[in-house]
Design a protein around this motif. Sequence first.
Motif, PDB file in Angstrom:
ATOM      1  N   PHE A 195       0.806  -1.217   0.000  1.00 46.64           N
ATOM      2  CA  PHE A 195       0.000   0.000   0.000  1.00 46.64           C
ATOM      3  C   PHE A 195       0.843   1.272   0.000  1.00 46.64           C
ATOM      4  CE2 PHE A 195      -2.124  -3.399   2.389  1.00 46.64           C
ATOM      5  CZ  PHE A 195      -3.177  -3.636   1.518  1.00 46.64           C
ATOM      6  N   LEU A 196       2.174   1.113  -0.073  1.00 42.15           N
ATOM      7  CA  LEU A 196       3.077   2.258  -0.013  1.00 42.15           C
ATOM      8  C   LEU A 196       4.037   2.215  -1.186  1.00 42.15           C
ATOM      9  CD1 LEU A 196       3.882   1.953   3.793  1.00 42.15           C
ATOM     10  CD2 LEU A 196       2.294   3.585   2.742  1.00 42.15           C
ATOM     11  N   GLY A 197       4.110   3.285  -1.949  1.00 47.47           N
ATOM     12  CA  GLY A 197       4.952   3.302  -3.139  1.00 47.47           C
ATOM     13  C   GLY A 197       6.301   3.945  -2.897  1.00 47.47           C
ATOM     14  N   GLY A 198       7.003   4.196  -3.993  1.00 46.79           N
ATOM     15  CA  GLY A 198       8.298   4.855  -3.931  1.00 46.79           C
ATOM     16  C   GLY A 198       9.425   3.930  -3.528  1.00 46.79           C
ATOM     17  N   LYS A 199      10.571   4.535  -3.259  1.00 43.47           N
ATOM     18  CA  LYS A 199      11.734   3.774  -2.827  1.00 43.47           C
ATOM     19  C   LYS A 199      11.498   3.203  -1.433  1.00 43.47           C
ATOM     20  CE  LYS A 199      14.393   4.818  -6.399  1.00 43.47           C
ATOM     21  NZ  LYS A 199      14.913   3.805  -7.332  1.00 43.47           N
ATOM     22  N   SER A 200      12.286   2.188  -1.089  1.00 44.13           N
ATOM     23  CA  SER A 200      12.198   1.591   0.239  1.00 44.13           C
ATOM     24  C   SER A 200      12.507   2.638   1.311  1.00 44.13           C
ATOM     25  CB  SER A 200      13.188   0.426   0.342  1.00 44.13           C
ATOM     26  OG  SER A 200      13.183  -0.110   1.638  1.00 44.13           O
ATOM     27  N   PHE A 201      11.703   2.658   2.387  1.00 46.05           N
ATOM     28  CA  PHE A 201      11.953   3.599   3.472  1.00 46.05           C
ATOM     29  C   PHE A 201      11.642   2.949   4.823  1.00 46.05           C
ATOM     30  CE2 PHE A 201       7.594   4.277   2.100  1.00 46.05           C
ATOM     31  CZ  PHE A 201       6.876   4.378   3.278  1.00 46.05           C
ATOM     32  N   LYS A 202      12.191   3.543   5.872  1.00 44.68           N
ATOM     33  CA  LYS A 202      12.056   2.977   7.220  1.00 44.68           C
ATOM     34  C   LYS A 202      10.647   3.172   7.756  1.00 44.68           C
ATOM     35  CE  LYS A 202      15.288   3.951  10.257  1.00 44.68           C
ATOM     36  NZ  LYS A 202      16.039   4.665  11.315  1.00 44.68           N
ATOM     37  N   LEU A 203      10.106   2.111   8.352  1.00 46.15           N
ATOM     38  CA  LEU A 203       8.805   2.181   8.994  1.00 46.15           C
ATOM     39  C   LEU A 203       8.941   2.347  10.506  1.00 46.15           C
ATOM     40  CD1 LEU A 203       6.962  -0.659   7.057  1.00 46.15           C
ATOM     41  CD2 LEU A 203       6.630   1.796   6.776  1.00 46.15           C
ATOM     42  N   GLN A 204       9.791   1.505  11.110  1.00 49.44           N
ATOM     43  CA  GLN A 204       9.974   1.555  12.563  1.00 49.44           C
ATOM     44  C   GLN A 204      11.362   1.036  12.922  1.00 49.44           C
ATOM     45  OE1 GLN A 204       5.400   1.120  14.165  1.00 49.44           O
ATOM     46  NE2 GLN A 204       6.595  -0.725  14.097  1.00 49.44           N
ATOM     47  N   GLU A 205      11.830   1.418  14.133  1.00 50.40           N
ATOM     48  CA  GLU A 205      13.065   0.848  14.651  1.00 50.40           C
ATOM     49  C   GLU A 205      12.845   0.374  16.084  1.00 50.40           C
ATOM     50  OE1 GLU A 205      15.945   3.984  14.228  1.00 50.40           O
ATOM     51  OE2 GLU A 205      15.620   4.697  16.283  1.00 50.40           O
ATOM     52  N   TYR A 206      13.740  -0.504  16.544  1.00 51.45           N
ATOM     53  CA  TYR A 206      13.580  -1.157  17.843  1.00 51.45           C
ATOM     54  C   TYR A 206      14.915  -1.111  18.583  1.00 51.45           C
ATOM     55  CZ  TYR A 206       9.860  -2.905  14.900  1.00 51.45           C
ATOM     56  OH  TYR A 206       8.821  -2.983  14.017  1.00 51.45           O
ATOM     57  N   TYR A 207      14.866  -0.600  19.817  1.00 50.06           N
ATOM     58  CA  TYR A 207      16.089  -0.538  20.617  1.00 50.06           C
ATOM     59  C   TYR A 207      16.027  -1.577  21.728  1.00 50.06           C
ATOM     60  CZ  TYR A 207      19.701   0.881  23.840  1.00 50.06           C
ATOM     61  OH  TYR A 207      20.792   0.871  24.669  1.00 50.06           O
ATOM     62  N   CYS A 208      17.074  -2.401  21.795  1.00 41.80           N
ATOM     63  CA  CYS A 208      17.177  -3.452  22.787  1.00 41.80           C
ATOM     64  C   CYS A 208      18.262  -3.057  23.788  1.00 41.80           C
ATOM     65  CB  CYS A 208      17.526  -4.767  22.093  1.00 41.80           C
ATOM     66  SG  CYS A 208      17.547  -6.179  23.185  1.00 41.80           S
ATOM     67  N   ARG A 209      17.883  -2.768  25.045  1.00 48.58           N
ATOM     68  CA  ARG A 209      18.819  -2.257  26.045  1.00 48.58           C
ATOM     69  C   ARG A 209      19.926  -3.249  26.375  1.00 48.58           C
ATOM     70  NH1 ARG A 209      19.552  -2.516  31.665  1.00 48.58           N
ATOM     71  NH2 ARG A 209      17.687  -3.802  31.949  1.00 48.58           N
ATOM     72  N   TYR A 210      19.562  -4.492  26.639  1.00 52.24           N
ATOM     73  CA  TYR A 210      20.583  -5.421  27.129  1.00 52.24           C
ATOM     74  C   TYR A 210      21.599  -5.785  26.035  1.00 52.24           C
ATOM     75  CZ  TYR A 210      18.851  -9.866  25.090  1.00 52.24           C
ATOM     76  OH  TYR A 210      18.499 -10.895  24.249  1.00 52.24           O
ATOM     77  N   GLN A 211      21.238  -5.589  24.774  1.00 52.72           N
ATOM     78  CA  GLN A 211      22.197  -5.779  23.682  1.00 52.72           C
ATOM     79  C   GLN A 211      22.796  -4.449  23.212  1.00 52.72           C
ATOM     80  OE1 GLN A 211      19.786  -7.813  20.734  1.00 52.72           O
ATOM     81  NE2 GLN A 211      20.773  -9.763  21.217  1.00 52.72           N
ATOM     82  N   ASP A 212      22.197  -3.345  23.671  1.00 53.12           N
ATOM     83  CA  ASP A 212      22.564  -2.006  23.214  1.00 53.12           C
ATOM     84  C   ASP A 212      22.601  -1.985  21.683  1.00 53.12           C
ATOM     85  OD1 ASP A 212      23.224   0.663  23.366  1.00 53.12           O
ATOM     86  OD2 ASP A 212      25.385   0.289  23.488  1.00 53.12           O
ATOM     87  N   ARG A 213      21.483  -2.396  21.106  1.00 57.99           N
ATOM     88  CA  ARG A 213      21.417  -2.578  19.659  1.00 57.99           C
ATOM     89  C   ARG A 213      20.105  -2.037  19.107  1.00 57.99           C
ATOM     90  NH1 ARG A 213      20.633  -8.389  16.753  1.00 57.99           N
ATOM     91  NH2 ARG A 213      20.938  -7.746  14.603  1.00 57.99           N
ATOM     92  N   THR A 214      20.189  -1.379  17.941  1.00 58.82           N
ATOM     93  CA  THR A 214      18.992  -0.867  17.269  1.00 58.82           C
ATOM     94  C   THR A 214      18.841  -1.549  15.913  1.00 58.82           C
ATOM     95  OG1 THR A 214      19.186   1.294  18.329  1.00 58.82           O
ATOM     96  CG2 THR A 214      17.840   1.177  16.343  1.00 58.82           C
ATOM     97  N   THR A 215      17.648  -2.031  15.620  1.00 57.72           N
ATOM     98  CA  THR A 215      17.346  -2.612  14.310  1.00 57.72           C
ATOM     99  C   THR A 215      16.080  -1.950  13.767  1.00 57.72           C
ATOM    100  OG1 THR A 215      16.139  -4.402  15.386  1.00 57.72           O
ATOM    101  CG2 THR A 215      18.424  -4.847  14.776  1.00 57.72           C
ATOM    102  N   SER A 216      15.833  -2.119  12.466  1.00 56.49           N
ATOM    103  CA  SER A 216      14.707  -1.423  11.830  1.00 56.49           C
ATOM    104  C   SER A 216      14.005  -2.318  10.817  1.00 56.49           C
ATOM    105  CB  SER A 216      15.203  -0.155  11.117  1.00 56.49           C
ATOM    106  OG  SER A 216      15.890   0.685  11.996  1.00 56.49           O
ATOM    107  N   ILE A 217      12.782  -1.945  10.461  1.00 54.35           N
ATOM    108  CA  ILE A 217      12.074  -2.586   9.358  1.00 54.35           C
ATOM    109  C   ILE A 217      11.796  -1.544   8.285  1.00 54.35           C
ATOM    110  CG2 ILE A 217      11.036  -4.446  10.711  1.00 54.35           C
ATOM    111  CD1 ILE A 217       8.402  -2.788  10.670  1.00 54.35           C
TER     112      ILE A 217
END
Length: 466
Positions: A195-217
């Motif tokens: 339902f969303l056009g154009g180039k790929s873009f970030k929808l959300q990101e997730y921060y995990c404290r115990y890994q001190d790591r951020t990932t995104s979709i």
Amino acid sequence: MKQISRYIWTIGCISLTLSFVQAQTAETPHIAKEVLGAHIDSIANMLEQNYISAEMGAEMASVIREKEGQGGYDKMTYQEFGKQLTWDLRTVSGDVHMSAYYDLEREVPRETLLSLKTDKWGEVSNYGYTETKILEDNIGYLRIAHFTKWTFFEQARERLSASMKLLQNTDALIIDLRDNPGGFEDIVAFLSSYFLGGKSFKLQEYYCRYQDRTTSIYTTEQVPGNKMEELPLFILVNEGTGSAAESFAYILKHLDRATVIGDTTAGGGNGSTIFRISKELVLQVAVCETFNAVTQTSWEKVGVIPHITTQSEDAFKKAKALAKGAAKQHRSQLIASYEVLLKKMELAIEGFTPSQSDTLIIRTFEQCHQVGLINESVVNSMGYEMLGGKKRPHTAEVIFKANMMLYPNSANTYDSYAESLLVNGKLQQAIENYQSAVDIGTANEDPSLSIYRENLEKAKKELAEP
């Protein structure tokens, strides 16, 4: 991404944990005092080290240690302990992801071929896509019971693509997420991409404290079948809509891409994972915080607030009434856009001369093909009309070339293109394309293969003649 996806999948199980505990058929013996103390210590340490907020993790740990010291968990079975601990952790934190439950560890791994076949999140529930149909007024309806789990990502994506292919020509779409407890975020991103056009873009990101790591979709730029960027979209939710199901509604709502109808959702915006405390006890802990790309926050503890608030049982009726009007307008706009495209193609063909570039004609054919206004047979007929009836062989050549580009696996498009090249005196190019027709026809076992071979031999013979 696989690891973060597993976190998001686990929050999809939150609403099921209490019923899971209640479903145990045999009560375990009371937990021995010394074993109980060891369990509380392990759980408290897990909370302090892994919960999203270090402060809240420490507070939950302190509360359950104090209660254990006062005998608050004495003389309980694992089932009773799991229920009480779940209640206490959620009361302190306000986080519906926090759960503890009895789950006897098995010596034999669970993920056997048979268990994958019978897993309720997999094949037996069609990976969550339980109902796909077209209603009256050409309104599409898709019921998603859950967003499955990472194990079934490829199978779920195939089923989703099949559903979307069936729905791609509708004039409005209702996606029903009522009582959908969630799943994992990768499949949410894939569905959103339709339902969303154009180039790929970030929808959300997730921060995990115990890994001190951020990932995104991110969105997917190309999806199987057609995208539906302009299709009127309505999403049904209720209090039983949780986790990844909330995520989909939240994403599309804040991108102004859908109308959300129903009750405010469960409010499960954090990601969680499972820790085994002992062979009898499992702890679910929220470990990842969600940040939407638009709002920079999430639906945690507040839920997704619908555009139109109505009781769950009335949501479909309301959505259908709105979709009916939207579908009529969408179809009207679509027809108008089709007429514009066809007129552009007609003007490009009529205005073409041999001295001009063929880019404009090819581009208009591609645009008409994208929306299903033309097919191989139609374009082929247009080419022969120019070649024979209208005596415009150069225009015919461009039309046949466009057809070949649109249908590169069709031997007939190469054969027709070669014929126009032959008429226009481009003998060597004609032979090359006749050869392509023979090669593709052979590979495809085309019933017209003998004709393609005959045409090729005639062209070669003509080239050999003085």
